[in-house]
Design a protein around this motif. Structure first.
Motif, mmCIF file in Angstrom:
data_model
loop_
_atom_site.group_PDB
_atom_site.id
_atom_site.type_symbol
_atom_site.label_atom_id
_atom_site.label_comp_id
_atom_site.label_asym_id
_atom_site.label_seq_id
_atom_site.Cartn_x
_atom_site.Cartn_y
_atom_site.Cartn_z
ATOM 1 N N VAL A 105 0.852 -1.176 0.000
ATOM 2 C CA VAL A 105 0.000 0.000 0.000
ATOM 3 C C VAL A 105 0.896 1.236 0.000
ATOM 4 N N TYR A 106 0.599 2.170 -0.914
ATOM 5 C CA TYR A 106 1.358 3.399 -1.010
ATOM 6 C C TYR A 106 0.409 4.584 -0.892
ATOM 7 N N ASN A 107 0.844 5.594 -0.215
ATOM 8 C CA ASN A 107 0.156 6.876 -0.243
ATOM 9 C C ASN A 107 0.899 7.730 -1.255
ATOM 10 N N VAL A 108 0.205 8.203 -2.260
ATOM 11 C CA VAL A 108 0.860 8.988 -3.300
ATOM 12 C C VAL A 108 0.148 10.316 -3.496
ATOM 13 N N VAL A 109 0.867 11.256 -4.041
ATOM 14 C CA VAL A 109 0.322 12.577 -4.339
ATOM 15 C C VAL A 109 0.763 12.984 -5.734
ATOM 16 N N ASN A 110 -0.021 13.839 -6.341
ATOM 17 C CA ASN A 110 0.385 14.401 -7.619
ATOM 18 C C ASN A 110 1.478 15.428 -7.366
ATOM 19 N N PRO A 111 2.393 15.594 -8.319
ATOM 20 C CA PRO A 111 3.410 16.631 -8.162
ATOM 21 C C PRO A 111 2.794 18.023 -8.302
ATOM 22 N N SER A 112 3.473 19.013 -7.838
ATOM 23 C CA SER A 112 3.083 20.425 -7.942
ATOM 24 C C SER A 112 1.882 20.763 -7.055
ATOM 25 N N PRO A 113 2.120 20.971 -5.771
ATOM 26 C CA PRO A 113 1.022 21.327 -4.867
ATOM 27 C C PRO A 113 0.363 22.636 -5.284
ATOM 28 N N MET A 114 -0.891 22.812 -4.851
ATOM 29 C CA MET A 114 -1.657 24.010 -5.205
ATOM 30 C C MET A 114 -2.190 24.677 -3.944
ATOM 31 N N SER A 115 -2.321 25.982 -4.019
ATOM 32 C CA SER A 115 -2.922 26.734 -2.914
ATOM 33 C C SER A 115 -4.430 26.788 -3.097
ATOM 34 N N THR A 116 -5.116 27.142 -2.034
ATOM 35 C CA THR A 116 -6.570 27.314 -2.113
ATOM 36 C C THR A 116 -6.927 28.355 -3.160
ATOM 37 N N ALA A 117 -6.184 29.447 -3.206
ATOM 38 C CA ALA A 117 -6.464 30.511 -4.176
ATOM 39 C C ALA A 117 -6.349 29.990 -5.607
ATOM 40 N N MET A 118 -5.356 29.140 -5.878
ATOM 41 C CA MET A 118 -5.196 28.578 -7.220
ATOM 42 C C MET A 118 -6.391 27.700 -7.579
ATOM 43 N N ILE A 119 -6.854 26.912 -6.627
ATOM 44 C CA ILE A 119 -7.992 26.026 -6.871
ATOM 45 C C ILE A 119 -9.248 26.840 -7.134
ATOM 46 N N VAL A 120 -9.493 27.853 -6.310
ATOM 47 C CA VAL A 120 -10.673 28.700 -6.483
ATOM 48 C C VAL A 120 -10.623 29.413 -7.830
ATOM 49 N N ASN A 121 -9.453 29.868 -8.245
ATOM 50 C CA ASN A 121 -9.329 30.526 -9.553
ATOM 51 C C ASN A 121 -9.695 29.580 -10.694
ATOM 52 N N ILE A 122 -9.285 28.328 -10.601
ATOM 53 C CA ILE A 122 -9.642 27.349 -11.632
ATOM 54 C C ILE A 122 -11.153 27.148 -11.644
ATOM 55 N N LEU A 123 -11.756 27.021 -10.478
ATOM 56 C CA LEU A 123 -13.205 26.847 -10.408
ATOM 57 C C LEU A 123 -13.928 28.051 -11.004
ATOM 58 N N CYS A 130 1.341 20.628 5.014
ATOM 59 C CA CYS A 130 2.597 20.087 4.511
ATOM 60 C C CYS A 130 2.506 19.815 3.010
ATOM 61 N N VAL A 131 3.648 19.777 2.383
ATOM 62 C CA VAL A 131 3.753 19.437 0.968
ATOM 63 C C VAL A 131 4.440 18.082 0.905
ATOM 64 N N LEU A 132 3.758 17.114 0.323
ATOM 65 C CA LEU A 132 4.297 15.767 0.230
ATOM 66 C C LEU A 132 5.084 15.598 -1.066
ATOM 67 N N SER A 133 6.041 14.709 -1.033
ATOM 68 C CA SER A 133 6.904 14.491 -2.188
ATOM 69 C C SER A 133 6.378 13.349 -3.058
ATOM 70 N N SER A 134 6.534 13.495 -4.351
ATOM 71 C CA SER A 134 6.184 12.423 -5.285
ATOM 72 C C SER A 134 7.436 11.719 -5.803
ATOM 73 N N ASP A 135 8.587 12.000 -5.197
ATOM 74 C CA ASP A 135 9.848 11.425 -5.673
ATOM 75 C C ASP A 135 9.885 9.905 -5.579
ATOM 76 N N LEU A 146 2.979 10.510 -12.320
ATOM 77 C CA LEU A 146 1.646 11.032 -12.040
ATOM 78 C C LEU A 146 1.471 12.388 -12.706
ATOM 79 N N PRO A 147 0.252 12.697 -13.141
ATOM 80 C CA PRO A 147 0.032 13.992 -13.796
ATOM 81 C C PRO A 147 0.157 15.147 -12.815
ATOM 82 N N ASN A 148 0.487 16.286 -13.345
ATOM 83 C CA ASN A 148 0.581 17.526 -12.584
ATOM 84 C C ASN A 148 -0.756 17.800 -11.895
#
Length: 86
Positions: free
Chosen positions: A1-19, A49-54, A63-65
């Protein structure tokens, strides 16, 4: 079992702007400070925290951006809602 994350974390403001850019908006949305969030809106602590995808990348998985994944999901939701309203 792996916990994985997409690379390039985003801020709340970035997410709201996309929406908002995709016509998903709520005039009641407002930004609050982390202290207010913890004191008034949650029962448990939160982490910024920002998790690593390395590690997953070292296993040969790419994984996609994060932003591209979110835009793809928002567009799929928009398309689905549009089809329901036709």
């Amino acid at each position: 079992v792996y916990n994985v994350v997409n690379p390039s974390p985003m801020s709340t403001a970035m997410i709201v702007n996309i929406l908002k850019h995709n016509g998903i908006n709520n005039p009641k949305w407002k930004y609050i400070e982390l202290d207010e969030l913890l004191a008034n809106h949650t029962k448990t602590g939160r982490s910024n925290c920002v998790l690593s995808s390395d590690y997953i990348k070292s296993l040969g998985f790419e994984l996609p951006n994060t932003e591209h994944s979110l835009v793809r999901c928002v567009n799929a939701i928009k398309d689905e809602l549009h089809e329901e309203n036709i």
